[in-house]
Design an enzyme around this catalytic site. Structure first.
Site, short mmCIF file in Angstrom:
data_model
loop_
_atom_site.label_atom_id
_atom_site.label_comp_id
_atom_site.label_asym_id
_atom_site.label_seq_id
_atom_site.Cartn_x
_atom_site.Cartn_y
_atom_site.Cartn_z
N THR A 207 0.83 -1.20 0.00
CA THR A 207 0.00 0.00 0.00
C THR A 207 0.87 1.26 0.00
O THR A 207 1.94 1.25 0.57
CB THR A 207 -0.86 -0.04 1.29
N ARG A 235 -12.91 -8.73 -1.34
CA ARG A 235 -12.42 -8.36 0.00
C ARG A 235 -12.10 -6.86 0.05
O ARG A 235 -11.54 -6.29 -0.86
CB ARG A 235 -11.16 -9.17 0.29
N GLY A 259 -0.29 -2.50 5.99
CA GLY A 259 0.02 -3.74 6.71
C GLY A 259 -1.03 -4.78 6.43
O GLY A 259 -1.77 -4.69 5.45
#
Lengths: 341, 341
Positions: A207, A235, A259
């Site tokens: 990310t 998801r 994370g």
């Protein structure tokens, strides 16, 4: 008014102290970015690869820094800085995002403005070149905070955003990574090598995010991601969740997280750091340390955050071996880091 | 151990004090539900309609109360209680949910377990009879916290959940409401009557939720909704967002929210109440009051929350004229309310 009274009060205390007071009350600015946390180890890096990451991190943060230096808003700095990382194939956001189990991409992004707590987010899009800009358009031009899938794309199509075909985002590197993850998945419970375990863990991350403080004292935070490799069932991770992956509040801080998203949602990471500052008076560093190590770590999750507060204090905290990250302050001091140490 | 030591320590202090200590440390349980907040005014109610709401609220809470009384888990109590409200056409969840701008329904739900901070959520589904159960299955049987749209339905199809056709959820009342909202939307900026404004505002609400404390001391929270009438672009509200619409943590409280979702996301409502309890030591009532009136209200949003803490203290707080709600304690005292006063 406050500054003048203090200067009058301290006029007798000598020149040095007066300058110190003036400095601490002068407007300042700053910017911090991340390009993902994870098992980033020196022994797995080549000098060429490391230089490539450092180059894009530097280029990205300088775009935002220049905007802030010229009196631009933290919102613009965050948006334009994230564009550079979304457009680079090195990071798991925009072009170069990871593939889901259907071999397509689903991008998520969110943005929050600390001055008015306004926010926007999108999830599961595959035709918007720069998802962070779509999140900002949701905030500015829709009555909603969060749009998803086809609806988010329909909305984006009305907003003068650059649209692309899903193929634009797909890179050989991510196609190969998906094959490798699927091959491991097919093995089910059979033992796999530690090198492969490390590779698999790394496919959860990447990310990108940016937080900034502008000369007006306004904080902003943005996060953009392709999620995790081989993700299923549409998801949604923490990146597009206000409070989890992204949060900004002029009263406390601006935070962008990266994370293992599931743990970051359950820990409401970005808002919890803000709450520790607001309710306990903790510094941004101390609050980030507690949330990443004690809260997320306590649940068995890992990752990191970058943050900045209204005085320009920053945090770059992780419980992984590395996080691509950079900080640039008002004086132009640049600090680009990859490994934990 | 704690209880025994305290009793020994206090054995000399006399019978009355010993009993007091024993009571405060004895296991207790409790359950609180809501069926939406909004402009619910006595003058717009008929006695028949009011009786119908009271009947379903009573029926729902008794299902959960019986589970808790028999030593069942707060998770089961929350799930089965919400089923009753999802299955009733009175509330904006499950059957009877509001319609989006495409005249279809998109259901959202989330659940959180306070004992381990585990959580599950789904958004934008239209074929799962009881969305709260799908959220629980995501928590229990997937590696993810939040699934959306088609993917969430594909996952649900593997989980032994009752599936229905989208038509199952649609009621005449909601079809008419959508037409009325669209007619007003077509008028754009022309003035509308205050009665119509009140009607329009009411179309934002109606989410259902439940929080419970079981005899083991475990808290749980769940929320289920159809979102807001005439919603567009696959909008996601606060109900499926962990931290915004739903949060549970044995260390603090279990919270379920209902209201104008965009403001509840921006205020990270459920987690903020928990944070005020954890970091400032506020009671659940005081924390809920601050977040609903000062934080959400300060931004111009409205709605309410129900909450319960680990000692069975409850909050039912709103800044709207009414909220369908009920509380039942360990002694079986039942309190069903609709209007603010």
């Amino acid at each position: 008014m406050k500054k003048i009274s203090l200067l009058l009060l301290l006029a007798t205390l000598g020149c040095k102290q007066q300058i110190l007071i003036e400095e601490s009350l002068s407007p300042t600015f700053g910017i911090v970015i991340h390009g993902g946390a994870g098992t980033i180890l020196k022994e797995n890096m080549t000098p060429t690869k490391e230089a490539a990451y450092r180059k894009v991190l530097t280029e990205a943060i300088k775009v935002g820094h220049t905007i802030l230096q010229n009196g631009g808003s933290s919102q613009e700095a965050v948006e334009k800085t994230i564009h550079v990382m979304e457009d680079s194939t090195l990071f798991n956001a925009g072009k170069g995002a990871v593939l889901n189990s259907n071999e397509t991409i689903e991008l998520d992004a969110s943005f929050m403005n600390g001055s008015n707590l306004d926010a926007g987010a999108i999830s599961g899009v595959s035709t918007i070149k720069n998802p962070i800009s779509a999140a900002i358009k949701v905030m500015e031009n829709s009555p909603h905070v969060m749009l998803s899938g086809k609806g988010a794309e329909d909305f984006a199509a009305t907003q003068n955003l650059e649209l692309v075909k899903p193929q634009y985002f797909i890179t050989d590197r991510r196609v190969k990574a998906l094959k490798r993850v699927k091959a491991q998945e097919a093995l089910r419970n059979k033992p796999i090598s530690s090198a492969e375990t490390s590779f698999l863990q790394h496919q959860r991350y990447g990310t990108v995010g940016c937080v900034a403080l502008d000369l007006e004292g306004n904080l902003a935070a943005g996060t953009s991601t392709g999620g995790m490799t081989n993700k299923k069932w549409n998801r949604i991770g923490d990146a597009p969740i206000i409070g989890a992956g992204t949060y900004a509040n002029n009263a406390t801080c601006a935070i962008s997280a990266t994370g293992w998203g599931e743990f970051f949602i359950r820990s409401v990471v970005a808002h919890d750091i803000s709450a520790l500052m607001e309710y306990k008076g903790f510094s941004i560093k101390e609050a980030s340390r507690i949330v990443i190590h004690e809260k997320v770590g306590g649940l068995g999750g890992d990752g990191g955050v970058v943050g900045i507060d209204a005085k320009g204090n920053v945090a770059m905290e992780m419980n992984t071996p590395g996080m691509y990250r950079a900080h640039m302050d008002a004086e132009g001091n640049l600090n680009v880091k990859i490994y934990k140490k």
